[in-house]
Design a protein around this motif. Structure first.
Motif, PDB file in Angstrom:
ATOM      1  N   PHE A 172       2.151   2.284  -3.532  1.00  0.00           N
ATOM      2  CA  PHE A 172       1.136   2.540  -4.680  1.00  0.00           C
ATOM      3  C   PHE A 172       0.709   4.126  -3.860  1.00  0.00           C
ATOM      4  N   ARG A 200      -5.591  -3.132  -8.849  1.00  0.00           N
ATOM      5  CA  ARG A 200      -6.278  -2.252  -8.015  1.00  0.00           C
ATOM      6  C   ARG A 200      -7.568  -2.409  -7.812  1.00  0.00           C
ATOM      7  N   ASP A 224       0.632   7.443  -6.280  1.00  0.00           N
ATOM      8  CA  ASP A 224      -0.675   8.163  -6.374  1.00  0.00           C
ATOM      9  C   ASP A 224      -0.585   9.599  -5.658  1.00  0.00           C
ATOM     10  N   ASN A 264       1.034  -1.083  -0.033  1.00  0.00           N
ATOM     11  CA  ASN A 264      -0.056   0.117  -0.080  1.00  0.00           C
ATOM     12  C   ASN A 264       0.816   1.154  -0.047  1.00  0.00           C
ATOM     13  N   HIS A 294      -7.032   0.614  -3.889  1.00  0.00           N
ATOM     14  CA  HIS A 294      -5.961  -0.138  -3.133  1.00  0.00           C
ATOM     15  C   HIS A 294      -5.315  -1.206  -4.271  1.00  0.00           C
ATOM     16  N   PRO A 295      -3.971  -1.287  -3.910  1.00  0.00           N
ATOM     17  CA  PRO A 295      -3.474  -2.409  -4.580  1.00  0.00           C
ATOM     18  C   PRO A 295      -3.923  -3.820  -4.015  1.00  0.00           C
TER      19      PRO A 295
END
Length: 417
Positions: free
Chosen positions: A347, A394, A351, A344, A398-399
């Motif tokens: 990413f 995703r 993001d 998390n 969220h991954p």
């Protein structure tokens, strides 16, 4: 898991996260090793031309009729346009402690705890785990007796089987004077894979704020104020007797044995210099930006916590991990105490525009591999390295790990998107 006759795996239709870029391509795995990384249709077609008709037909079918080609010893995995990452390498995670003791005075069997904890790691994309075991606090798994049992358990277990690559990160509390010969023995035997020097004493490092150490111990170990005063008094007495020459000798011995050494909670340039003399090449969780930048200037790797990134800051009001990454003051992230935070955090860095996806992925793959001397084996999608891969989608931002592969074998597959 597929039958043992499957010798080759072809992962197609993936967005490969390489050290410097993201590209559509395929990964060819043979006998647990990455045999080819193919970028674009031209390279894939070239490989197919070299491989033969069975492989060409199997890839064209995209796995729908793979059963017809079992004799070709080929398995097809479709990434469906998802990201394909190298397996995550977690250099510092003490979550095994909570698996052993989820609440004060509630110890679970060590073998059960290890097996159950290991099963959780692939679903977070972690394929190499440096279990962080602390020697010197004297409570729970951090006490000498249980710690030595866990070290021996992990060593024995990984010789028999493993879901992920289980490694041992021995964290030595330098004020625990009886621990020095224990650590030296482990270093001599090659029983550990990573060594860090800690100083969890009041008035410095993580516990600079008056009373913070006492509050932490009372909360986490269910001891009274009178009991914690005794602990502090003994700790400070031991700290005055630290054998710095012995630590320097121990650290240099570890380096000679190929074991990387880290410092912990550095709060000044003086502290960095002091521990660097003990063979330290990694500074874990520096307290301030100035200290982190100084460590980088001295050629050290700097490791910060993924929970710090995910939560938006340090729970102890120390250095912001995201700000350290943005400033070039840190190159490694670890899960610290919460394994799900690692992927998390990667990413979230992307993001929020702090860094690119390849750079963010490197913080939990290639950079830790380089710091711990295993980059020739793992850490990136490159030919000749172990086939540790993670397919990531995703979901609501969220991954979401869809598949985790360790040594060419699938160890986790999500049942739903």
């Amino acid at each position: 898991m597929k039958s043992e006759m499957v010798q080759s795996v072809v992962m197609v239709k993936g967005m490969l996260v390489l050290p410097e870029t993201v590209a559509e391509g395929a990964v060819i795995i043979k006998a647990g090793i990455i045999a080819e990384v193919l970028i674009g249709a031209e390279q894939i077609q070239s490989w197919l031309a070299r491989t033969g008709e069975n492989a060409r037909q199997a890839v064209r079918d995209s796995g729908e009729n793979v059963e017809s080609y079992r004799s070709s010893a080929l398995e097809i995995i479709e990434a469906d346009g998802c990201y394909v990452l190298p397996g995550l390498i977690d250099v510092h995670c003490d979550a095994i402690e909570k698996e052993v003791q989820p609440r004060p005075n509630t110890l679970f069997p060590l073998d059960m705890s290890l097996l159950e904890f290991e099963r959780k790691l692939p679903l977070h994309g972690i394929t190499t785990m440096y279990h962080s075991l602390s020697l010197g606090v004297g409570l729970s798994l951090r006490g000498e007796h249980l710690l030595t049992q866990m070290v021996e358990l992990i060593r024995s277990y990984r010789e028999q089987r493993s879901v992920v690559r289980n490694r041992i990160h021995l964290r030595y509390e330098i004020s625990y004077l009886p621990g020095l010969p224990i650590v030296k023995r482990y270093v001599d035997e090659g029983a550990i894979d990573y060594l860090s020097f800690m100083d969890h004493s009041p008035g410095q490092g993580q516990y600079r704020e008056p009373g913070s150490f006492e509050r932490y111990v009372m909360k986490n170990q269910s001891v009274s104020i009178d009991e914690v005063r005794i602990i502090v008094e003994e700790l400070m007495g031991n700290r005055r007797q630290i054998d710095w020459a012995g630590l320097e000798e121990l650290g240099q011995l570890a380096v000679q044995r190929g074991i990387s050494v880290a410092s912990h909670d550095d709060d000044s340039s003086h502290r960095v210099d002091q521990l660097k003399g003990c063979g330290v090449s990694v500074s874990e969780f520096p307290i301030t930006m100035e200290t982190a930048l100084y460590a980088v200037q001295q050629g050290l790797h700097v490791c910060v916590g993924a929970p710090n990134i995910v939560r938006g800051g340090s729970h102890d009001k120390n250095l912001s991990a995201a700000e350290a990454i943005a400033a070039g003051a840190a190159d490694i992230i670890c899960s610290d105490y919460h394994p799900s935070a690692l992927l998390n955090a990667i990413f979230k860095l992307v993001d929020e525009g702090i860094t690119t996806l390849p750079a963010a992925v490197r913080t939990a793959t290639l950079a830790p591999a380089e710091a711990l001397g295993i980059a020739s084996e793992v850490g990136s999608l490159e030919r000749g390295k172990a086939a540790d891969l993670v397919i990531v989608d995703r979901y609501k931002g969220h991954p979401w790990v869809k598949r985790t592969i360790v040594g060419g074998k699938t160890v986790y597959t999500a049942l739903t998107r």
